[in-house]
Design a protein around this motif. Structure first.
Motif, PDB file in Angstrom:
ATOM      1  N   VAL A  24       1.151  -1.169  -0.508  1.00 33.72           N
ATOM      2  CA  VAL A  24      -0.127   0.021   0.139  1.00 33.72           C
ATOM      3  C   VAL A  24       0.604   1.375  -0.133  1.00 33.72           C
ATOM      4  N   ALA A  25       2.095   0.920   1.021  1.00 30.30           N
ATOM      5  CA  ALA A  25       2.542   2.143   0.535  1.00 30.30           C
ATOM      6  C   ALA A  25       3.712   2.402  -0.414  1.00 30.30           C
ATOM      7  N   HIS A  26       3.944   1.327  -1.419  1.00 33.05           N
ATOM      8  CA  HIS A  26       4.438   1.495  -2.527  1.00 33.05           C
ATOM      9  C   HIS A  26       3.149   2.636  -3.661  1.00 33.05           C
ATOM     10  N   LEU A  27       1.756   2.077  -3.254  1.00 34.39           N
ATOM     11  CA  LEU A  27       0.878   2.172  -4.637  1.00 34.39           C
ATOM     12  C   LEU A  27       0.668   3.950  -4.454  1.00 34.39           C
ATOM     13  N   ARG A  28       0.356   3.992  -3.086  1.00 36.46           N
ATOM     14  CA  ARG A  28       0.805   5.133  -2.614  1.00 36.46           C
ATOM     15  C   ARG A  28       2.340   6.398  -3.130  1.00 36.46           C
TER      16      ARG A  28
END
Length: 206
Positions: free
Chosen positions: A69-73
């Motif tokens: 999720v951090a990567h997507l953000r």
């Protein structure tokens, strides 16, 4: 050569595939009992023996999900991917790919210190490359894509939290092996506190 950029959508797609494969492989590390074993020992004894494996699965799956999720953000704020960001991403994925092995190594020797420290090292290094990517994107984009100062600090705080929790847990394993296994709970608690703090800060800055 340093000014070459790469297709952002392909890098996101490739990264998503690596994350999803690594998360799926976690379940394959839990041995499925045969009928003879179930008949001999019973369902609950079989499941009880696999409690460490299920703990490893749940923790590794949720932590990997947080990094995904951090990567997507983060990628949302990237205008283009240059060579440095590409290689930071590749090294991040390298240690994500390693996670099913380190999880199996840890749960296979659940109460031994060495395998658990290796597991913590794996997760801490994923956190490190996550932080290095965030720091580089913040510097590179410099507010061009809506990545404000407060948002940048929020991303960095979450990344640093991930690194510190696993480093502390690994160190504590030498002196307090049982307690160290539960330190990961603080990862999720501190994330909630970080989110609450920066949510209020963002509202004040509107």
């Amino acid at each position: 050569m340093d000014d070459i950029t790469f297709d952002k959508s392909r890098i996101i797609g490739f990264s998503d595939a690596i994350f999803s494969i690594a998360m799926t492989l976690l379940i394959l590390e839990i041995a499925v009992p045969n009928v003879a074993s179930v008949n001999e020992y019973g369902t609950w004894k079989i499941l009880e023996a696999r409690i460490p494996s299920f703990i490893g699965l749940v923790v590794s799956f949720l932590v990997t999900a947080i990094y995904w999720v951090a990567h997507l953000r983060l990628m949302k704020y990237v205008t283009d991917v240059d060579s440095k960001l590409l290689w930071l991403n590749i090294f991040l994925l390298l240690f994500v790919v390693l996670l099913p092995f380190s999880t199996a190594f840890y749960v296979g020797s659940f109460f031994l210190t060495g395998p658990y420290v290796f597991y913590c090292f794996n997760l801490a290094v994923i956190g490190l490359f996550n932080y290095l990517m965030i720091r580089y994107v913040v510097k590179k984009e410099n507010g061009k894509t809506g990545l404000t100062g407060v948002l940048a600090k929020w991303h960095k705080a979450r990344a640093i939290n991930g690194i510190l929790i696993w480093v502390i847990s690994g160190i504590l394993a030498f002196a307090f092996p049982i307690f160290s296994r539960f330190v990961f709970v603080f990862l999720f608690l501190i994330i909630l506190l970080i989110n609450r703090y920066y949510k209020k800060k963002m509202k004040r800055d509107l």
